[in-house]
Design an enzyme around this catalytic site. Sequence first.
Site, PDB file in Angstrom:
ATOM      1  N   TYR A 169      -0.149 -14.102   1.388  1.00 40.85           N
ATOM      2  CA  TYR A 169      -0.299 -13.137   0.298  1.00 40.85           C
ATOM      3  C   TYR A 169      -1.682 -12.482   0.268  1.00 40.85           C
ATOM      4  O   TYR A 169      -1.927 -11.609  -0.548  1.00 40.85           O
ATOM      5  CB  TYR A 169      -0.068 -13.821  -1.052  1.00 40.85           C
ATOM      6  CG  TYR A 169       1.389 -13.954  -1.391  1.00 40.85           C
ATOM      7  CD1 TYR A 169       2.179 -14.882  -0.735  1.00 40.85           C
ATOM      8  CD2 TYR A 169       1.976 -13.156  -2.367  1.00 40.85           C
ATOM      9  CE1 TYR A 169       3.514 -15.014  -1.037  1.00 40.85           C
ATOM     10  CE2 TYR A 169       3.310 -13.283  -2.672  1.00 40.85           C
ATOM     11  CZ  TYR A 169       4.071 -14.206  -2.008  1.00 40.85           C
ATOM     12  OH  TYR A 169       5.400 -14.331  -2.310  1.00 40.85           O
ATOM     13  N   LYS A 184       3.898 -27.491   5.244  1.00 44.03           N
ATOM     14  CA  LYS A 184       4.576 -27.579   6.543  1.00 44.03           C
ATOM     15  C   LYS A 184       3.483 -27.973   7.546  1.00 44.03           C
ATOM     16  O   LYS A 184       3.230 -27.285   8.546  1.00 44.03           O
ATOM     17  CB  LYS A 184       5.210 -26.212   6.855  1.00 44.03           C
ATOM     18  CG  LYS A 184       6.126 -26.201   8.041  1.00 44.03           C
ATOM     19  CD  LYS A 184       7.466 -26.845   7.783  1.00 44.03           C
ATOM     20  CE  LYS A 184       8.299 -26.840   9.055  1.00 44.03           C
ATOM     21  NZ  LYS A 184       9.506 -27.673   8.953  1.00 44.03           N
ATOM     22  N   ASP A 234      10.695 -27.806   3.977  1.00 42.06           N
ATOM     23  CA  ASP A 234      12.138 -27.683   4.245  1.00 42.06           C
ATOM     24  C   ASP A 234      12.890 -28.855   3.620  1.00 42.06           C
ATOM     25  O   ASP A 234      13.903 -28.684   2.927  1.00 42.06           O
ATOM     26  CB  ASP A 234      12.413 -27.577   5.750  1.00 42.06           C
ATOM     27  CG  ASP A 234      11.580 -28.527   6.595  1.00 42.06           C
ATOM     28  OD1 ASP A 234      10.622 -29.139   6.059  1.00 42.06           O
ATOM     29  OD2 ASP A 234      11.878 -28.678   7.793  1.00 42.06           O
ATOM     30  N   ASP A 272       6.256 -19.481  -4.133  1.00 43.29           N
ATOM     31  CA  ASP A 272       7.065 -18.321  -4.510  1.00 43.29           C
ATOM     32  C   ASP A 272       8.545 -18.662  -4.337  1.00 43.29           C
ATOM     33  O   ASP A 272       9.373 -18.441  -5.224  1.00 43.29           O
ATOM     34  CB  ASP A 272       6.675 -17.149  -3.606  1.00 43.29           C
ATOM     35  CG  ASP A 272       7.421 -15.883  -3.960  1.00 43.29           C
ATOM     36  OD1 ASP A 272       7.565 -15.612  -5.167  1.00 43.29           O
ATOM     37  OD2 ASP A 272       7.865 -15.176  -3.046  1.00 43.29           O
TER      38      ASP A 272
END
Length: 349
Positions: free
Chosen positions: A123, A186, A219, A243
Site C-alpha cells: 500500500y 507469510k 493462508d 485488508d
Amino acid sequence: MHRVTFIPGDGIGPDVANAARKVVDATGVKIEWEEKIAGEPAIEKYNTPLPDDTLESIKRNKVALKGPITTPIGGGYRSVNVLLRQLLNLYACVRPARSIPGTNTPFQNIDLIVVRENTEDVYAGVEFPPNSAEARKIIELCNGKVREDSAITLKPISFYASERIVRFAFQYAIEHNRKKVTCVTKANIMKFTDGLFLEAARKVAQEFPQIEFEERLVDNMAMQLVQKPHLYDVLVMPNLYGDILSDLCAGLIGGLGVAPGANIGDEAAVFEPVHGSAPKYKGMNKVNPTATILSAAMMLDYLGEKVAAEKIERAVRMVISEGKWVTYDLGGNATTTEMTDAIIDKLAE
Ligand code: NAD
C-alpha cells in the site's frame, strides 16, 4: 464539548455518515461537527479529491468521522483513504467483528479484532509500470528471475512500523480485556519483509507476558477463521493481509453493512466503516447504516464517552435482533433513515 471533523464522502457515504451523526447527536454527547468534503464532491469543487482544508481540519480537531470515498480502479487518482492514513500517520487500523444476533450468517458468537498495519506494505504506493526505467533497473537486479515485461510494486516493511503496530495490538488487548494476540504473516515465503514483521512481533510479545501470543501463516489463518473462528481473539498483521482478512471477518458477522472500523495514530484518529462507497446504491437511502453508526460508537469510546458508546451498541443490537426495521442486507426492507430512526428510538430504553 468535542470538535470532530465530519466527512460525508461520496457514493453511499452521505447516507450512512449523516445517519451516524444523527445517532451520535441523539445520545446527548455535545459534538461540534466541522463538515468538510473529500472524494467526488471535492473534485467537482476544487479539482482535487483531498483538499488541504479537509486535511487541516482533521489535524486541528484530531478526530474525524468519515463516510467511504470512491477510488478509481486501474488508473485515476490514488486512494484518498490510503492517502489520509499516510498523511496523518494513522498507523493502526482496528476492525472489530462481533456477532449481532439477527444478522444473516451461519456463524454465531464471533468476537474478533483485526489490527492492520496501515502505512506500509504494497500500500506504500511504490509502483513502476512495465518498461519504465525503474522497473527495468529492478528487473536487472533480479538476475533473470523476473520477466522483462513485468510491472513492479514494492512491499516495504520496516522493523519500526512492525514493532509499533504489534505493540498497539498488545496494548489494545490489555485495555479491552482480551487474552490473546495472533500475528499473521507469510514469513515462510517473504522471509525478509514478513520475516521482519514476525521478528518484531516475537520481540514485543515478550513485553506482555500476561497476553498469550501465537503465530499463523495467512493462508492457514483464512481457513481457520472459517473453520474455527472461536479460537482467535486479537489478530495483528501487515496491511494487505489485514485488508483481506478484515473483509472475511465482516463476512462472518453478516457482511459489510455491520462491520465498523477505526484508523488510529498518535496525533489523530479517523473512524469509518470497513465498506466502500457502493456507487450503485448512491442516494437511494437503501444501505445499512450500522457499520458507520458502530464506527461512530468507537469514536465516542475513543473520546472517553463510554456510556454513550455502549448505549449505541445496545440500541443497534436491539434493532437488528428484533428484525423489524432493518435494511435489505439483513433481510428487511427498511430504508437507511427508517433503520437509523429505529436505533435512535432504542437509545432511550
Ligand atoms: P463496497 O464495500 O463499496 O461494496 C461492495 C458491496 O457490499 C456493495 O455492492 C453492497 O452490496 C455491499 N455493501 C457495502 N456497504 C453496504 C452497506 N452499508 N449496506 C449494505 N450493503 C453494503 O466495495 P466495492 O464495490 O469494492 O468498492 C466501491 C468503491 O469504494 C471503490 O471505489 C473502492 O475503492 C471504495 N472503497 C472505499 C473505502 C473507504 O472509503 N474506506 C473502503 C473500501 C472500498
